[in-house]
Design a protein around this motif. Structure first.
Motif, PDB file in Angstrom:
ATOM      1  N   ALA A  28      68.621  17.043   7.004  1.00 18.10           N
ATOM      2  CA  ALA A  28      67.637  17.673   6.122  1.00 18.10           C
ATOM      3  C   ALA A  28      66.591  18.469   6.878  1.00 18.10           C
ATOM      4  O   ALA A  28      66.033  19.433   6.336  1.00 18.10           O
ATOM      5  N   TYR A  29      66.268  18.096   8.115  1.00 19.47           N
ATOM      6  CA  TYR A  29      65.188  18.762   8.845  1.00 19.47           C
ATOM      7  C   TYR A  29      65.674  19.950   9.670  1.00 19.47           C
ATOM      8  O   TYR A  29      64.881  20.631  10.317  1.00 19.47           O
ATOM      9  N   GLY A  30      66.970  20.243   9.663  1.00 17.80           N
ATOM     10  CA  GLY A  30      67.480  21.405  10.368  1.00 17.80           C
ATOM     11  C   GLY A  30      67.106  22.695   9.649  1.00 17.80           C
ATOM     12  O   GLY A  30      66.573  22.690   8.535  1.00 17.80           O
ATOM     13  N   HIS A  31      67.385  23.817  10.284  1.00 17.43           N
ATOM     14  CA  HIS A  31      66.976  25.109   9.727  1.00 17.43           C
ATOM     15  C   HIS A  31      67.557  25.323   8.332  1.00 17.43           C
ATOM     16  O   HIS A  31      66.830  25.635   7.386  1.00 17.43           O
ATOM     17  N   THR A  32      68.865  25.149   8.184  1.00 14.60           N
ATOM     18  CA  THR A  32      69.490  25.323   6.872  1.00 14.60           C
ATOM     19  C   THR A  32      69.168  24.152   5.961  1.00 14.60           C
ATOM     20  O   THR A  32      68.973  24.325   4.752  1.00 14.60           O
ATOM     21  N   GLY A  33      69.097  22.959   6.519  1.00 14.36           N
ATOM     22  CA  GLY A  33      68.784  21.777   5.713  1.00 14.36           C
ATOM     23  C   GLY A  33      67.468  21.906   4.978  1.00 14.36           C
ATOM     24  O   GLY A  33      67.340  21.512   3.812  1.00 14.36           O
ATOM     25  N   ARG A  34      66.455  22.483   5.641  1.00 13.12           N
ATOM     26  CA  ARG A  34      65.151  22.645   4.985  1.00 13.12           C
ATOM     27  C   ARG A  34      65.249  23.605   3.799  1.00 13.12           C
ATOM     28  O   ARG A  34      64.604  23.383   2.762  1.00 13.12           O
ATOM     29  N   PHE A  35      66.042  24.661   3.938  1.00 12.77           N
ATOM     30  CA  PHE A  35      66.250  25.562   2.803  1.00 12.77           C
ATOM     31  C   PHE A  35      66.947  24.831   1.652  1.00 12.77           C
ATOM     32  O   PHE A  35      66.615  25.043   0.478  1.00 12.77           O
ATOM     33  N   GLY A  90      69.192  11.963   8.252  1.00 16.81           N
ATOM     34  CA  GLY A  90      69.535  12.566   9.528  1.00 16.81           C
ATOM     35  C   GLY A  90      69.202  11.610  10.653  1.00 16.81           C
ATOM     36  O   GLY A  90      68.720  10.491  10.423  1.00 16.81           O
ATOM     37  N   ARG A  91      69.446  12.068  11.861  1.00 19.19           N
ATOM     38  CA  ARG A  91      69.324  11.194  13.017  1.00 19.19           C
ATOM     39  C   ARG A  91      67.872  10.878  13.382  1.00 19.19           C
ATOM     40  O   ARG A  91      67.544   9.754  13.762  1.00 19.19           O
ATOM     41  N   ASN A  92      66.976  11.865  13.277  1.00 20.58           N
ATOM     42  CA  ASN A  92      65.625  11.746  13.817  1.00 20.58           C
ATOM     43  C   ASN A  92      64.650  11.307  12.726  1.00 20.58           C
ATOM     44  O   ASN A  92      64.248  12.103  11.869  1.00 20.58           O
ATOM     45  N   ALA A  93      64.245  10.058  12.748  1.00 18.73           N
ATOM     46  CA  ALA A  93      63.370   9.511  11.709  1.00 18.73           C
ATOM     47  C   ALA A  93      62.009  10.196  11.694  1.00 18.73           C
ATOM     48  O   ALA A  93      61.439  10.431  10.620  1.00 18.73           O
ATOM     49  N   ASP A  94      61.475  10.528  12.855  1.00 22.34           N
ATOM     50  CA  ASP A  94      60.166  11.177  12.903  1.00 22.34           C
ATOM     51  C   ASP A  94      60.206  12.546  12.226  1.00 22.34           C
ATOM     52  O   ASP A  94      59.298  12.902  11.469  1.00 22.34           O
ATOM     53  N   ARG A  95      61.230  13.321  12.503  1.00 21.68           N
ATOM     54  CA  ARG A  95      61.336  14.643  11.883  1.00 21.68           C
ATOM     55  C   ARG A  95      61.569  14.542  10.380  1.00 21.68           C
ATOM     56  O   ARG A  95      61.088  15.378   9.613  1.00 21.68           O
ATOM     57  N   LEU A  96      62.272  13.527   9.960  1.00 19.43           N
ATOM     58  CA  LEU A  96      62.449  13.306   8.519  1.00 19.43           C
ATOM     59  C   LEU A  96      61.116  13.004   7.847  1.00 19.43           C
ATOM     60  O   LEU A  96      60.807  13.535   6.770  1.00 19.43           O
ATOM     61  N   ARG A  97      60.328  12.156   8.491  1.00 19.33           N
ATOM     62  CA  ARG A  97      59.023  11.816   7.904  1.00 19.33           C
ATOM     63  C   ARG A  97      58.089  13.029   7.882  1.00 19.33           C
ATOM     64  O   ARG A  97      57.328  13.220   6.926  1.00 19.33           O
ATOM     65  N   ALA A 115      55.097  14.172  -3.152  1.00 18.16           N
ATOM     66  CA  ALA A 115      54.955  12.742  -2.860  1.00 18.16           C
ATOM     67  C   ALA A 115      56.196  11.979  -3.294  1.00 18.16           C
ATOM     68  O   ALA A 115      56.817  12.289  -4.307  1.00 18.16           O
ATOM     69  N   GLY A 116      56.544  10.991  -2.490  1.00 22.96           N
ATOM     70  CA  GLY A 116      57.606  10.077  -2.878  1.00 22.96           C
ATOM     71  C   GLY A 116      58.997  10.433  -2.413  1.00 22.96           C
ATOM     72  O   GLY A 116      59.959   9.747  -2.792  1.00 22.96           O
ATOM     73  N   LEU A 117      59.153  11.464  -1.598  1.00 26.36           N
ATOM     74  CA  LEU A 117      60.484  11.791  -1.099  1.00 26.36           C
ATOM     75  C   LEU A 117      61.012  10.643  -0.245  1.00 26.36           C
ATOM     76  O   LEU A 117      60.330  10.122   0.633  1.00 26.36           O
ATOM     77  N   ASP A 118      62.258  10.269  -0.508  1.00 25.61           N
ATOM     78  CA  ASP A 118      62.883   9.132   0.160  1.00 25.61           C
ATOM     79  C   ASP A 118      63.431   9.559   1.512  1.00 25.61           C
ATOM     80  O   ASP A 118      64.147  10.551   1.619  1.00 25.61           O
ATOM     81  N   VAL A 119      63.100   8.820   2.556  1.00 23.35           N
ATOM     82  CA  VAL A 119      63.567   9.085   3.915  1.00 23.35           C
ATOM     83  C   VAL A 119      64.529   7.985   4.321  1.00 23.35           C
ATOM     84  O   VAL A 119      64.171   6.802   4.304  1.00 23.35           O
ATOM     85  N   ARG A 120      65.751   8.359   4.699  1.00 19.75           N
ATOM     86  CA  ARG A 120      66.761   7.378   5.085  1.00 19.75           C
ATOM     87  C   ARG A 120      67.461   7.840   6.357  1.00 19.75           C
ATOM     88  O   ARG A 120      68.464   8.553   6.301  1.00 19.75           O
ATOM     89  N   PRO A 121      66.960   7.452   7.499  1.00 20.70           N
ATOM     90  CA  PRO A 121      67.608   7.833   8.763  1.00 20.70           C
ATOM     91  C   PRO A 121      69.039   7.310   8.820  1.00 20.70           C
ATOM     92  O   PRO A 121      69.351   6.219   8.329  1.00 20.70           O
TER      93      PRO A 121
END
Length: 351
Positions: free
Chosen positions: A12-19, A35-42, A50-56
């Motif tokens: 989700a945090y990649g260039h296309t993923g963000r779009f 995705g792999r990187n929990a910090d970048r997901l957060r 608000a409330g987007l679910d993050v699941r590394p």
């Protein structure tokens, strides 16, 4: 449209993923960020509602993928290289019983998906849609539209008129992985099959529609279209070409990554995709124009997810966009992102 359905975006945090995440939100879906990187997901979640679910999760850990897909209506894989991620995420989607969509431009990864999962996905009644992106998905939709009522054609040619190409890190990585898998060879689709070779990629002059006009292109600049088109169209010869300027941008290690120039994060890059199918002496043409090859992947992906989840599909199993959807209707559903022109004429002399 108000969907409220949950869609997991892996990478989700990649260039296309963000779009893709932004487009899902715009169209009323609820993205789960994975995705792999929990910090970048957060970090990505903090910039959204608000409330987007993050699941590394990682492709190497099936349990983490199962958690990422739990309760989702579909999964979109934006995490390359797809030679590494496509298989594990498809497996997780099949375990979860949900549709899988990816944006892979890697020819071999797409071919692997068709070969490895075709029978299994069909038996399960599942939808697995690889290459639902600018490269692969868009060309396939255009070729299918151009074919119209033809059941076969002699050849299909896809010419990419990009104003330039500032590749992402993911694009460069995918290219490196593909070159390694091919041992540095080029690939083309001829005689109804993929053929690997060391021949030089020739230059030729291509007559693009206005405003581009006549441009030099690199012929046999082979993209994912050589997998998607032949998967369902009876066309033994499929060739793709790239505007010379864009090919040089991609080849140069000094070309920078894309730079956002508007509030949506799009770059200034423009594109014209010119698809010509020929049967005997008749050519049919479908042309799409738009902006930013990475950004336009998002509406293609989300429209695909919407149609799959609302039952507007034509088959099950592993299928390309042109086989799965009503291609002209699909393309005309995205007027804010693409313009479409379709025409027919007598075939021109050999290009």
């Amino acid at each position: 449209m108000r969907s409220g359905q949950t869609v997991t975006v892996f990478g989700a945090y990649g260039h296309t993923g963000r779009f893709v995440v932004a487009e899902l939100l715009d169209r009323g879906f609820v993205p789960v960020l994975s995705g792999r990187n929990a910090d970048r997901l957060r970090e990505l979640a903090a910039r959204g509602p608000a409330g987007l679910d993050v699941r590394p999760a990682t492709a190497e850990d099936p349990v983490s993928l199962d958690r990422a897909l739990a309760g989702a209506a579909a999964v979109v894989n934006c995490a390359g290289p797809f030679a590494t991620t496509a298989g594990p995420v498809v497996e997780a989607a099949l375990r979860a019983g949900i549709p899988y969509v990816d944006v892979a431009a890697e020819i071999e990864a797409n071919a692997d998906t068709f070969e490895r999962y075709g029978d299994r996905a069909r038996a399960q009644g599942a939808v697995v849609l690889p290459a639902m992106a600018f490269f692969g998905g868009l060309g396939d939709l255009l070729a299918t539209t151009a074919m119209g009522d033809w059941t076969e054609a002699d050849e299909a040619r896809v010419a990419y008129g990009l104003s330039g190409w500032h590749p992402t890190a993911g694009t460069r990585t995918a290219g490196r992985v593909s070159r390694e898998r091919r041992d540095g060879r080029h690939v083309r689709h001829t005689g109804g099959r993929l053929e690997y070779h060391h021949d030089e990629q020739p230059l030729l002059e291509w007559e693009f529609p206005a405003p581009l006009g006549r441009r030099t292109v690199v012929d046999e600049f082979t993209m994912a279209d050589v997998v998607t088109l032949p998967s369902h169209l009876s066309v033994p010869e499929v060739r793709t070409a790239m505007a010379l300027e864009a090919a040089r941008d991609l080849a140069s290690p000094d070309t920078p990554a894309p730079t956002a120039v508007d509030e949506r994060g799009r770059s200034a890059q423009t594109f014209l995709v010119d698809v010509v199918v020929r049967s005997g002496t008749t050519e049919r043409r479908a042309v799409a124009r738009g902006r930013d090859i990475y950004a336009v992947t998002a509406p293609l992906v989300v429209e695909a997810v919407h149609r799959i989840l609302t039952g507007r599909t034509r088959t099950t199993g592993v299928a390309s966009a042109g086989a799965l959807f009503d291609a002209p209707d699909f393309l005309r559903a995205l007027p804010a992102h693409l313009t479409l022109d379709v025409s027919e004429r007598e075939a021109s002399p050999a290009r």
